[in-house]
Motif scaffolding. Structure first.
Motif, PDB file in Angstrom:
ATOM      1  N   ASP A   1       0.825  -1.203   0.000  1.00 46.56           N
ATOM      2  CA  ASP A   1       0.000   0.000   0.000  1.00 46.56           C
ATOM      3  C   ASP A   1       0.862   1.258   0.000  1.00 46.56           C
ATOM      4  OD1 ASP A   1      -2.795   0.838   0.021  1.00 46.56           O
ATOM      5  OD2 ASP A   1      -2.251   1.817   1.903  1.00 46.56           O
ATOM      6  N   MET A   2       1.948   1.250   0.742  1.00 44.12           N
ATOM      7  CA  MET A   2       2.828   2.419   0.780  1.00 44.12           C
ATOM      8  C   MET A   2       3.531   2.607  -0.564  1.00 44.12           C
ATOM      9  SD  MET A   2       4.213   2.099   4.694  1.00 44.12           S
ATOM     10  CE  MET A   2       5.468   3.336   4.522  1.00 44.12           C
ATOM     11  N   ILE A   3       3.923   1.519  -1.219  1.00 43.97           N
ATOM     12  CA  ILE A   3       4.537   1.614  -2.544  1.00 43.97           C
ATOM     13  C   ILE A   3       3.571   2.261  -3.533  1.00 43.97           C
ATOM     14  CG2 ILE A   3       5.273   0.223  -4.533  1.00 43.97           C
ATOM     15  CD1 ILE A   3       6.482  -1.751  -2.425  1.00 43.97           C
ATOM     16  N   LEU A   4       2.278   1.982  -3.349  1.00 44.18           N
ATOM     17  CA  LEU A   4       1.257   2.508  -4.269  1.00 44.18           C
ATOM     18  C   LEU A   4       0.595   3.787  -3.754  1.00 44.18           C
ATOM     19  CD1 LEU A   4      -0.251  -0.908  -5.302  1.00 44.18           C
ATOM     20  CD2 LEU A   4       1.175   0.588  -6.675  1.00 44.18           C
ATOM     21  N   GLY A   5       1.298   4.519  -2.912  1.00 44.65           N
ATOM     22  CA  GLY A   5       0.848   5.857  -2.558  1.00 44.65           C
ATOM     23  C   GLY A   5       0.186   6.009  -1.204  1.00 44.65           C
ATOM     24  N   GLY A   6       0.056   4.955  -0.446  1.00 41.90           N
ATOM     25  CA  GLY A   6      -0.592   5.062   0.852  1.00 41.90           C
ATOM     26  C   GLY A   6       0.335   5.654   1.899  1.00 41.90           C
ATOM     27  N   LYS A   7      -0.230   6.429   2.775  1.00 43.97           N
ATOM     28  CA  LYS A   7       0.495   6.951   3.925  1.00 43.97           C
ATOM     29  C   LYS A   7      -0.325   6.499   5.129  1.00 43.97           C
ATOM     30  CE  LYS A   7       2.662  10.655   1.464  1.00 43.97           C
ATOM     31  NZ  LYS A   7       2.884   9.817   0.363  1.00 43.97           N
ATOM     32  N   TRP A   8       0.160   5.505   5.830  1.00 46.63           N
ATOM     33  CA  TRP A   8      -0.655   4.816   6.818  1.00 46.63           C
ATOM     34  C   TRP A   8      -1.089   5.703   7.972  1.00 46.63           C
ATOM     35  CZ3 TRP A   8      -1.727  -0.650   7.826  1.00 46.63           C
ATOM     36  CH2 TRP A   8      -1.826  -1.341   6.638  1.00 46.63           C
ATOM     37  N   ASP A   9      -0.463   6.806   8.151  1.00 46.27           N
ATOM     38  CA  ASP A   9      -0.924   7.679   9.227  1.00 46.27           C
ATOM     39  C   ASP A   9      -2.017   8.633   8.746  1.00 46.27           C
ATOM     40  OD1 ASP A   9       0.833   9.008   7.563  1.00 46.27           O
ATOM     41  OD2 ASP A   9       1.677  10.244   9.148  1.00 46.27           O
ATOM     42  N   ARG A  10      -2.217   8.759   7.381  1.00 45.02           N
ATOM     43  CA  ARG A  10      -3.206   9.724   6.883  1.00 45.02           C
ATOM     44  C   ARG A  10      -4.123   9.175   5.804  1.00 45.02           C
ATOM     45  NH1 ARG A  10       1.594  13.262   6.492  1.00 45.02           N
ATOM     46  NH2 ARG A  10       1.601  12.541   4.381  1.00 45.02           N
ATOM     47  N   THR A  11      -3.568   8.540   4.771  1.00 46.31           N
ATOM     48  CA  THR A  11      -4.377   8.165   3.613  1.00 46.31           C
ATOM     49  C   THR A  11      -4.175   6.712   3.220  1.00 46.31           C
ATOM     50  OG1 THR A  11      -2.620   8.883   2.117  1.00 46.31           O
ATOM     51  CG2 THR A  11      -4.340  10.478   2.585  1.00 46.31           C
ATOM     52  N   GLU A  12      -5.206   6.164   2.597  1.00 45.34           N
ATOM     53  CA  GLU A  12      -5.108   4.811   2.061  1.00 45.34           C
ATOM     54  C   GLU A  12      -4.456   4.864   0.692  1.00 45.34           C
ATOM     55  OE1 GLU A  12      -9.176   3.640   1.745  1.00 45.34           O
ATOM     56  OE2 GLU A  12      -9.198   2.788   3.745  1.00 45.34           O
ATOM     57  N   GLY A  13      -3.676   3.854   0.390  1.00 46.83           N
ATOM     58  CA  GLY A  13      -3.141   3.698  -0.946  1.00 46.83           C
ATOM     59  C   GLY A  13      -4.075   2.842  -1.791  1.00 46.83           C
TER      60      GLY A  13
ATOM     61  N   GLY B   1      -9.292  -3.138  -1.807  1.00 46.19           N
ATOM     62  CA  GLY B   1      -9.957  -4.042  -0.870  1.00 46.19           C
ATOM     63  C   GLY B   1     -11.289  -3.525  -0.385  1.00 46.19           C
ATOM     64  N   ARG B   2     -11.438  -2.238  -0.311  1.00 48.35           N
ATOM     65  CA  ARG B   2     -12.694  -1.653   0.154  1.00 48.35           C
ATOM     66  C   ARG B   2     -13.809  -1.832  -0.883  1.00 48.35           C
ATOM     67  NH1 ARG B   2     -13.621   3.099   3.736  1.00 48.35           N
ATOM     68  NH2 ARG B   2     -11.431   2.761   4.111  1.00 48.35           N
ATOM     69  N   TYR B   3     -13.468  -1.726  -2.170  1.00 51.59           N
ATOM     70  CA  TYR B   3     -14.501  -1.738  -3.213  1.00 51.59           C
ATOM     71  C   TYR B   3     -14.540  -3.008  -4.050  1.00 51.59           C
ATOM     72  CZ  TYR B   3     -14.664   3.122  -1.941  1.00 51.59           C
ATOM     73  OH  TYR B   3     -14.785   4.269  -1.227  1.00 51.59           O
ATOM     74  N   ASN B   4     -13.469  -3.763  -4.101  1.00 57.84           N
ATOM     75  CA  ASN B   4     -13.407  -4.955  -4.941  1.00 57.84           C
ATOM     76  C   ASN B   4     -13.429  -6.194  -4.053  1.00 57.84           C
ATOM     77  OD1 ASN B   4     -12.962  -6.907  -6.819  1.00 57.84           O
ATOM     78  ND2 ASN B   4     -11.011  -6.127  -7.540  1.00 57.84           N
ATOM     79  N   LYS B   5     -14.602  -6.559  -3.588  1.00 60.72           N
ATOM     80  CA  LYS B   5     -14.740  -7.681  -2.658  1.00 60.72           C
ATOM     81  C   LYS B   5     -14.373  -9.020  -3.300  1.00 60.72           C
ATOM     82  CE  LYS B   5     -16.412  -5.085   0.590  1.00 60.72           C
ATOM     83  NZ  LYS B   5     -15.545  -4.552   1.576  1.00 60.72           N
TER      84      LYS B   5
END
Length: 101
Positions: free
Chosen positions: A22-34, A40-44
């Motif tokens: 997730d971090m490689i793909l732009g996520g910042k775990w303290d603020r935003t999802e990558g 995972g939230r939308y593609n069950k």
């Protein structure tokens, strides 16, 4: 045996792997999802328990397509061999896509 070992590894380190991807793909775990967490939230269908059903249905479709191609090979008619090859290639493609799940 490898399945048990990989299951144990993911049970132990799965969150770490998810965080890294997730971090490689732009996520910042303290603020935003990558993208991994957004996926995972939308593609069950991509994740358990739904992924097993998607895999099963995809492989059933691939087998049906391969059986249909097999009937062409067993009773070949003029011009049908190419159609049988195309159907068999489609079966392989469906199977490969299903392996993603």
């Amino acid at each position: 045996m490898w399945r048990t070992e990989s299951s144990q590894m993911y049970a132990k380190h799965g969150l770490w792997f998810t965080k890294q991807y997730d971090m490689i793909l732009g996520g910042k775990w303290d603020r935003t999802e990558g993208r991994v967490l957004k996926l995972g939230r939308y593609n069950k269908d991509q994740y358990q328990p739904h992924s097993l059903e998607v895999w099963r249905v995809g492989h059933e479709l691939a087998l049906d397509k391969a059986r249909e191609a097999g009937t062409i090979y067993r009773t070949p008619r003029k011009g049908q061999v190419e159609r049988g090859f195309a159907m068999l290639e489609e079966a392989y493609a469906i199977s490969a896509f299903s392996c993603n799940y």
